[in-house]
Design a protein around this motif. Structure first.
Motif, short mmCIF file in Angstrom:
data_model
loop_
_atom_site.label_atom_id
_atom_site.label_comp_id
_atom_site.label_asym_id
_atom_site.label_seq_id
_atom_site.Cartn_x
_atom_site.Cartn_y
_atom_site.Cartn_z
N VAL A 71 0.84 -1.20 0.00
CA VAL A 71 0.00 0.00 0.00
C VAL A 71 0.88 1.26 0.00
CG1 VAL A 71 -1.78 1.29 1.26
CG2 VAL A 71 -1.79 -1.21 1.29
N ILE A 72 2.04 1.15 0.66
CA ILE A 72 2.86 2.35 0.82
C ILE A 72 4.26 2.23 0.22
CG2 ILE A 72 1.65 3.16 2.89
CD1 ILE A 72 3.66 1.86 4.64
N GLU A 73 4.66 1.00 -0.14
CA GLU A 73 6.04 0.81 -0.59
C GLU A 73 6.11 -0.05 -1.86
OE1 GLU A 73 8.34 0.52 3.70
OE2 GLU A 73 7.07 -1.14 3.11
N ASP A 74 7.25 0.08 -2.57
CA ASP A 74 7.54 -0.79 -3.70
C ASP A 74 8.84 -1.54 -3.44
OD1 ASP A 74 5.40 -0.02 -5.41
OD2 ASP A 74 6.48 1.84 -5.87
N GLN B 150 -7.30 5.31 -4.45
CA GLN B 150 -8.58 5.98 -4.72
C GLN B 150 -9.72 4.97 -4.79
OE1 GLN B 150 -9.32 9.18 -4.53
NE2 GLN B 150 -7.18 9.54 -3.97
N ASP B 151 -9.45 3.80 -5.36
CA ASP B 151 -10.48 2.76 -5.45
C ASP B 151 -10.91 2.29 -4.06
OD1 ASP B 151 -10.42 2.87 -8.15
OD2 ASP B 151 -9.22 1.04 -8.44
N THR B 152 -9.92 2.11 -3.17
CA THR B 152 -10.23 1.67 -1.80
C THR B 152 -11.03 2.74 -1.07
OG1 THR B 152 -8.22 0.34 -1.74
CG2 THR B 152 -9.21 0.87 0.38
N LYS B 154 -12.97 4.97 -2.32
CA LYS B 154 -14.32 5.02 -2.90
C LYS B 154 -15.18 3.90 -2.32
CE LYS B 154 -16.41 5.42 -7.51
NZ LYS B 154 -16.87 4.06 -7.90
N MET B 155 -14.58 2.71 -2.23
CA MET B 155 -15.28 1.55 -1.68
C MET B 155 -15.65 1.79 -0.22
SD MET B 155 -14.42 -1.25 0.42
CE MET B 155 -12.66 -1.57 0.25
N LEU B 156 -14.69 2.31 0.56
CA LEU B 156 -14.93 2.55 2.00
C LEU B 156 -16.07 3.55 2.19
CD1 LEU B 156 -11.24 2.83 3.28
CD2 LEU B 156 -12.86 1.00 3.81
N GLU B 157 -16.09 4.60 1.36
CA GLU B 157 -17.13 5.62 1.49
C GLU B 157 -18.49 5.06 1.08
OE1 GLU B 157 -16.72 8.39 2.96
OE2 GLU B 157 -14.57 8.82 2.88
N GLU B 158 -18.49 4.33 -0.04
CA GLU B 158 -19.77 3.81 -0.56
C GLU B 158 -20.38 2.76 0.36
OE1 GLU B 158 -18.95 4.52 -5.32
OE2 GLU B 158 -18.99 2.47 -4.54
N GLU B 159 -19.50 1.98 1.02
CA GLU B 159 -20.02 0.91 1.89
C GLU B 159 -20.15 1.36 3.34
OE1 GLU B 159 -17.61 -2.57 1.35
OE2 GLU B 159 -18.02 -2.69 -0.80
N ASN B 160 -20.01 2.67 3.58
CA ASN B 160 -20.19 3.22 4.93
C ASN B 160 -19.24 2.59 5.93
OD1 ASN B 160 -21.39 4.85 6.87
ND2 ASN B 160 -22.94 3.31 7.42
N ARG B 161 -18.02 2.35 5.48
CA ARG B 161 -17.06 1.69 6.37
C ARG B 161 -16.11 2.67 7.08
NH1 ARG B 161 -14.83 -3.29 3.02
NH2 ARG B 161 -13.23 -3.11 4.63
N VAL B 162 -16.28 3.98 6.79
CA VAL B 162 -15.56 4.97 7.60
C VAL B 162 -16.38 5.14 8.87
CG1 VAL B 162 -14.75 7.36 7.77
CG2 VAL B 162 -14.65 6.14 5.58
N VAL B 163 -15.85 4.68 9.99
CA VAL B 163 -16.61 4.71 11.25
C VAL B 163 -16.42 6.05 11.96
CG1 VAL B 163 -16.99 3.55 13.46
CG2 VAL B 163 -16.31 2.22 11.47
N PHE B 164 -15.18 6.54 11.96
CA PHE B 164 -14.87 7.80 12.64
C PHE B 164 -14.14 8.73 11.68
CE2 PHE B 164 -14.44 4.30 15.66
CZ PHE B 164 -15.41 4.63 16.59
N ARG B 165 -14.57 10.02 11.72
CA ARG B 165 -13.88 11.02 10.92
C ARG B 165 -13.43 12.16 11.84
NH1 ARG B 165 -14.71 10.51 5.22
NH2 ARG B 165 -16.84 9.76 5.47
N MET B 175 -6.17 10.75 4.71
CA MET B 175 -7.04 10.96 3.55
C MET B 175 -8.50 10.95 3.99
SD MET B 175 -5.29 8.62 0.61
CE MET B 175 -3.94 9.26 -0.38
N ASN B 176 -9.30 11.81 3.40
CA ASN B 176 -10.74 11.93 3.68
C ASN B 176 -11.02 12.14 5.18
OD1 ASN B 176 -10.69 11.13 1.00
ND2 ASN B 176 -12.51 9.85 1.16
N ASP B 177 -10.04 12.64 5.92
CA ASP B 177 -10.17 12.86 7.38
C ASP B 177 -10.52 11.57 8.12
OD1 ASP B 177 -9.73 15.55 6.90
OD2 ASP B 177 -11.87 16.03 6.79
N ILE B 178 -10.06 10.43 7.60
CA ILE B 178 -10.42 9.14 8.21
C ILE B 178 -9.65 8.90 9.51
CG2 ILE B 178 -10.23 6.62 7.91
CD1 ILE B 178 -10.94 7.10 4.92
N ALA B 179 -10.42 8.67 10.59
CA ALA B 179 -9.81 8.37 11.90
C ALA B 179 -9.97 6.89 12.25
CB ALA B 179 -10.47 9.22 12.98
N GLY B 180 -11.01 6.25 11.67
CA GLY B 180 -11.24 4.85 11.98
C GLY B 180 -12.12 4.17 10.96
#
Lengths: 82, 231
Positions: A71-74, B150-152, B154-165, B175-180
């Motif tokens: 995810v973060i490295e190559d 970006q794909d991950t 998008k998936m996290l946001e669409e599936e409501n898997r961001v629990v804490f921001r 990214m996206n102010d994700i805390a949990g």
């Protein structure tokens, strides 16, 4: 000593805060032509015998699955030094 | 209800997690990293700290520990698991949660009382919160910047898997102010801030009511006990 050398770098599109801090220091020291620094890792796997093709294959797997996080490295190189 | 807390070499907040479980009404069970026996616990907390000195990558070596291997297996069968700070890093290194955590964008260790929004109250660890409830618990980390493709994201946001921001301030460049985050099933939750440090009046974050009176972290552990009773 026979060894396998694994070289890992942070992904190009990610901020490398360590590299940034070192780049700033180099600039302060007057190295005006250095436009950036990125810092990675070199990991040596030592053997008490010759490294085989199988060892290299295993090392490549470990490099991908454990020694680096894709995810973060190559993994930029896995080489043998017999 | 018995909730296990794993201690790795370098773990710091295992005792606080055990205390939080006790205050919530559960029975804490200390677990040891080198032991693959989870002692038939009903849930597991991976606490904060610096497991294995943060060598290789934060959480990377802990993710391969015998106790963690059992946690991964049981988590896939539905065992409630909460990863706090270094525990969150262990969860992403174990691939129970997607993405990665890197050094804070501003390069400094940060320690502050952090306001969060609880965006998903359907998980095993957040079911006692209101949806979008605002809470304040301590945050203390050096490598808490959440990143994913970006794909991950998008998936996290669409599936409501961001629990804490993070609210008001993004303390580490996540990214996206994700805390949990949570997994697909909602039994595994990981976050950078520390609920176990906000469970007892007199020892939590300041609130408008009184100094150090914040106990927003208690509901995490009470939620798990509720989820276990209902299951």
């Amino acid at each position: 000593m026979p060894k396998i050398i694994v070289e890992i770098m942070p992904k190009q599109d990610l901020l490398d805060p360590q590299g940034k801090a070192v780049a700033n220091a180099l600039t302060r020291m007057g190295n005006k032509d250095i436009s950036g620094v990125r810092i990675g890792k070199r990991i040596e796997l030592h053997f008490d015998r010759e490294v085989t093709d199988k060892d290299l294959e295993d090392a490549k797997k470990q490099a991908k699955e454990f020694l680096s996080n894709d995810v973060i490295e190559d993994v930029v190189a896995v080489t043998v030094e017999n | 209800m018995r909730i296990g807390v794993i201690t790795y070499p370098g773990t710091l907040d295992d005792r606080d997690a055990e205390r939080a479980i006790r205050l919530a009404g559960g029975t804490p069970v200390p677990l040891w990293h080198a032991d693959d026996d989870l002692k038939k616990v009903d849930a597991v907390v991976l606490p904060g700290g610096f497991s294995y000195g943060d060598y290789l990558r934060c959480g990377a070596i802990a993710a391969k520990a015998p106790a963690t291997k059992e946690v991964i297996k049981k988590a896939q069968q539905g065992l409630p698991v909460l990863g706090i700070c270094n525990g969150f890093q262990v969860l992403v290194e174990s691939h129970l949660l997607p993405g990665g955590l890197i050094r804070n964008e501003h390069q400094h260790f940060i320690c502050r009382d952090q306001k969060l929004k609880v965006e998903n109250n359907q998980t095993a660890w957040t079911n006692l919160f209101e949806k979008d409830e605002e809470i304040t618990i301590p945050l203390k980390n050096g490598e808490g910047g959440y990143i994913a493709t970006q794909d991950t994201l998008k998936m996290l946001e669409e599936e409501n898997r961001v629990v804490f921001r993070y609210l008001e301030i993004n303390p580490n460049g996540s990214m996206n102010d994700i805390a949990g985050l949570t997994n697909e099933r909602g039994n595994v939750v990981g976050l950078m801030p520390h609920p176990e440090h906000a469970v007892e009046p007199g020892f939590g974050p300041d609130t408008p009511v009184a100094t150090r009176s914040g106990i927003d972290g208690l509901k995490f552990f009470q939620s798990a006990l509720k989820a276990l009773v209902n299951s």
